[in-house]
Motif scaffolding. Structure first.
Motif, PDB file in Angstrom:
ATOM      1  N   PRO A  47     -33.014 128.059 -10.240  1.00  0.00           N
ATOM      2  CA  PRO A  47     -33.457 126.656  -9.704  1.00  0.00           C
ATOM      3  C   PRO A  47     -34.167 125.747 -10.610  1.00  0.00           C
ATOM      4  CG  PRO A  47     -33.796 128.460  -7.953  1.00  0.00           C
ATOM      5  CD  PRO A  47     -33.547 129.095  -9.198  1.00  0.00           C
ATOM      6  N   GLY A  51     -32.801 122.184 -11.833  1.00  0.00           N
ATOM      7  CA  GLY A  51     -33.638 121.038 -11.585  1.00  0.00           C
ATOM      8  C   GLY A  51     -33.834 120.212 -13.078  1.00  0.00           C
ATOM      9  N   THR A  73     -32.390 117.528  -2.811  1.00  0.00           N
ATOM     10  CA  THR A  73     -33.368 119.017  -3.308  1.00  0.00           C
ATOM     11  C   THR A  73     -34.614 118.823  -3.039  1.00  0.00           C
ATOM     12  OG1 THR A  73     -33.450 118.168  -5.601  1.00  0.00           O
ATOM     13  CG2 THR A  73     -31.341 119.337  -4.880  1.00  0.00           C
ATOM     14  N   ASN A  76     -35.089 118.988   0.566  1.00  0.00           N
ATOM     15  CA  ASN A  76     -35.034 120.360   0.999  1.00  0.00           C
ATOM     16  C   ASN A  76     -35.972 121.273   0.651  1.00  0.00           C
ATOM     17  OD1 ASN A  76     -32.891 122.555   1.675  1.00  0.00           O
ATOM     18  ND2 ASN A  76     -33.352 123.139  -0.425  1.00  0.00           N
ATOM     19  N   GLU A  77     -36.797 120.926  -0.244  1.00  0.00           N
ATOM     20  CA  GLU A  77     -38.092 121.644  -0.547  1.00  0.00           C
ATOM     21  C   GLU A  77     -39.307 121.493   0.358  1.00  0.00           C
ATOM     22  OE1 GLU A  77     -38.523 124.412  -3.088  1.00  0.00           O
ATOM     23  OE2 GLU A  77     -36.438 124.079  -2.880  1.00  0.00           O
ATOM     24  N   PHE A 111     -32.777 126.618  -1.539  1.00  0.00           N
ATOM     25  CA  PHE A 111     -32.329 125.855  -2.710  1.00  0.00           C
ATOM     26  C   PHE A 111     -30.998 125.887  -3.288  1.00  0.00           C
ATOM     27  CE2 PHE A 111     -31.844 124.258  -7.273  1.00  0.00           C
ATOM     28  CZ  PHE A 111     -32.475 123.107  -7.226  1.00  0.00           C
ATOM     29  N   PHE A 115     -27.656 123.611  -2.781  1.00  0.00           N
ATOM     30  CA  PHE A 115     -26.808 123.228  -3.919  1.00  0.00           C
ATOM     31  C   PHE A 115     -25.442 123.532  -3.969  1.00  0.00           C
ATOM     32  CE2 PHE A 115     -25.309 123.659  -8.381  1.00  0.00           C
ATOM     33  CZ  PHE A 115     -25.590 122.317  -8.721  1.00  0.00           C
ATOM     34  N   GLY A 177     -30.462 126.251   4.106  1.00  0.00           N
ATOM     35  CA  GLY A 177     -29.938 125.560   2.836  1.00  0.00           C
ATOM     36  C   GLY A 177     -28.510 125.006   3.287  1.00  0.00           C
ATOM     37  N   GLY A 181     -27.582 121.157   3.467  1.00  0.00           N
ATOM     38  CA  GLY A 181     -26.957 120.705   2.681  1.00  0.00           C
ATOM     39  C   GLY A 181     -25.699 119.992   3.258  1.00  0.00           C
TER      40      GLY A 181
END
Length: 245
Positions: A47, A51, A73, A76-77, A111, A115, A177, A181
């Motif tokens: 991850p 990033g 992202t 999402n965190e 994560f 993605f 996720g 997404g």
């Protein structure tokens, strides 16, 4: 000399009283001598590599869709942090007192699956108009999507293998996720994208050279052919300016 020794002794005494807290964001441990565990430990850092790739792409390409993906992202965190403090489920006991944070759902799992699901939708929906009869283009899609899904599976397995999360924590992270997404891609594709042309025309975006490549079918091929044509044109211009012997 005596004063210096006393000062050093006082310093170490004070240091021993300080409780040192490891930064769990990047700290990964694995059983000594376990090659599979070492491999999983490296893969758990994926991850952070993703990033770093986002930051690099944003700095060099300045594309609105890449920026939107990166913002997803981050959101999402934030969702993961909120869920952890709502559920309040501890990590596996095998990790001891290494972590104070909660483990449900797994942030790594959430994560990577966010993605991968976004990338999958991007290739199926966003790039649907690229020639599917081209075997090279089709193979390239399969390799990218397959690599993302494989990476997600490996990272998820690594979190369980290294006892950072239980199986349920990883599975819930993957589900969250994938769901987010899907939601975020829908928002970007249906809500944000129609406003991209207006955004890039703003003075602020022009100063930062932010661009919109939504209507370009194959960005890589477009950039390649454009740069090649420009290089050839400049080459001919330079050749014409050279004095004849």
């Amino acid at each position: 000399m005596v004063e210096h020794s006393v000062a050093n002794e006082n310093f170490f005494t004070e240091s021993n009283k300080i409780e040192w807290q490891p930064l769990s964001l990047t700290l990964v441990e694995y059983p000594k001598g376990d090659l599979l565990g070492k491999f999983f430990a490296f893969m758990s850092l994926a991850p952070f590599g993703i990033g770093a790739g986002f930051v690099t792409l944003i700095l060099f390409r300045r594309d609105l869709h890449t920026i939107s993906f990166f913002l997803g992202t981050l959101v999402n965190e934030v969702i993961n942090i909120i869920l952890k403090h709502i559920i309040c489920e501890a990590r596996p006991l095998a990790r001891g007192n290494l972590y104070n944070e909660y483990g449900m759902p797994s942030s790594h799992s959430q994560f990577v699956w966010f993605f991968s699901s976004y990338v999958l939708y991007f290739f199926i929906i966003r790039l649907h108009h690229i020639n599917n009869n081209n075997i090279i283009s089709l193979l390239w899609r399969v390799i990218i999507v397959g690599s993302c899904i494989s990476l997600s599976l490996i990272v998820s397995a690594a979190r369980v293998y290294l006892h950072y999360h239980t199986t349920s924590q990883v599975v819930v992270g993957a589900i969250v996720g994938i769901i987010f997404g899907t939601i975020w891609f829908t928002i970007v594709h249906r809500v944000f994208t129609p406003f991209f042309p207006q955004l890039v025309s703003l003075k602020f975006c022009e100063m930062l050279m932010i661009r919109d490549t939504t209507l370009i079918p194959n960005v890589l091929w477009f950039e390649y052919t454009t740069s090649r044509q420009e290089a050839r044109a400049r080459g001919r211009k330079m050749a014409a300016l050279k004095p004849t012997q």
